[in-house]
Design an enzyme around this catalytic site. Structure first.
Site, PDB file in Angstrom:
ATOM      1  N   VAL A 108     -18.691 -71.670 -13.883  1.00 10.35           N
ATOM      2  CA  VAL A 108     -17.656 -71.610 -12.847  1.00 10.35           C
ATOM      3  C   VAL A 108     -16.631 -70.532 -13.181  1.00 10.35           C
ATOM      4  O   VAL A 108     -16.210 -70.419 -14.336  1.00 10.35           O
ATOM      5  CB  VAL A 108     -16.908 -72.963 -12.759  1.00 10.35           C
ATOM      6  CG1 VAL A 108     -15.868 -72.948 -11.653  1.00 10.35           C
ATOM      7  CG2 VAL A 108     -17.858 -74.120 -12.600  1.00 10.35           C
ATOM      8  N   CYS A 109     -16.219 -69.769 -12.169  1.00 11.69           N
ATOM      9  CA  CYS A 109     -15.047 -68.895 -12.271  1.00 11.69           C
ATOM     10  C   CYS A 109     -14.293 -69.023 -10.952  1.00 11.69           C
ATOM     11  O   CYS A 109     -14.483 -70.003 -10.233  1.00 11.69           O
ATOM     12  CB  CYS A 109     -15.429 -67.453 -12.602  1.00 11.69           C
ATOM     13  SG  CYS A 109     -16.255 -66.556 -11.269  1.00 11.69           S
ATOM     14  N   LYS A 110     -13.452 -68.078 -10.620  1.00 14.01           N
ATOM     15  CA  LYS A 110     -12.668 -68.193  -9.393  1.00 14.01           C
ATOM     16  C   LYS A 110     -13.525 -68.047  -8.139  1.00 14.01           C
ATOM     17  O   LYS A 110     -13.452 -68.872  -7.231  1.00 14.01           O
ATOM     18  CB  LYS A 110     -11.533 -67.168  -9.381  1.00 14.01           C
ATOM     19  CG  LYS A 110     -10.659 -67.255  -8.136  1.00 14.01           C
ATOM     20  CD  LYS A 110      -9.517 -66.267  -8.178  1.00 14.01           C
ATOM     21  CE  LYS A 110      -8.659 -66.385  -6.928  1.00 14.01           C
ATOM     22  NZ  LYS A 110      -7.517 -65.458  -6.971  1.00 14.01           N
TER      23      LYS A 110
END
Length: 114
Positions: A65-67
């Site tokens: 997960v990232c932005k």
């Protein structure tokens, strides 16, 4: 494998047994994150996996997960090249927030995606 070719999973289809690996920077994590996620900033990941892998192992499914999904796609490609069962969270934390999924902060302030 190019980051644009990595397997992805939608927020609504997360494997129940997956380790959520948040690769955002510290200030992004502090603003809001998924409860139970493991936080390792992208640039620290190779060293952490070598010395302190914690629950991030090749035997467990991993959702990265990232932005928005760009950094996590790069990490997913790298992890898969290393033999990990990793997929990218499509749309990242923005998709998570848009879907109305819960987020938390360590200091009790309202969670947000930055």
């Amino acid at each position: 494998m190019l980051p644009t070719q990595v397997p992805t999973v939608d927020v609504s289809s997360l494997p129940a047994d997956a380790v959520l690996l948040d690769v955002r920077e510290d200030e992004e994590w502090a603003a809001g994150h998924i409860a139970g996620a493991v936080h390792v900033p992208m640039m620290q990941l190779p060293q952490r996996l070598q010395y302190e892998p914690g629950p991030v192992t090749p035997e467990k499914p991993i959702v990265v997960v990232c932005k928005m999904g760009g950094r996590s796609a790069q990490v997913t490609a790298w992890l898969r090249h290393q033999g990990y069962d990793a997929v990218n969270l499509a749309g990242g934390m923005l998709a998570w927030d848009f879907a109305g999924r819960a987020m938390e902060t360590d200091d009790g302030r309202p969670a947000r995606v930055v």
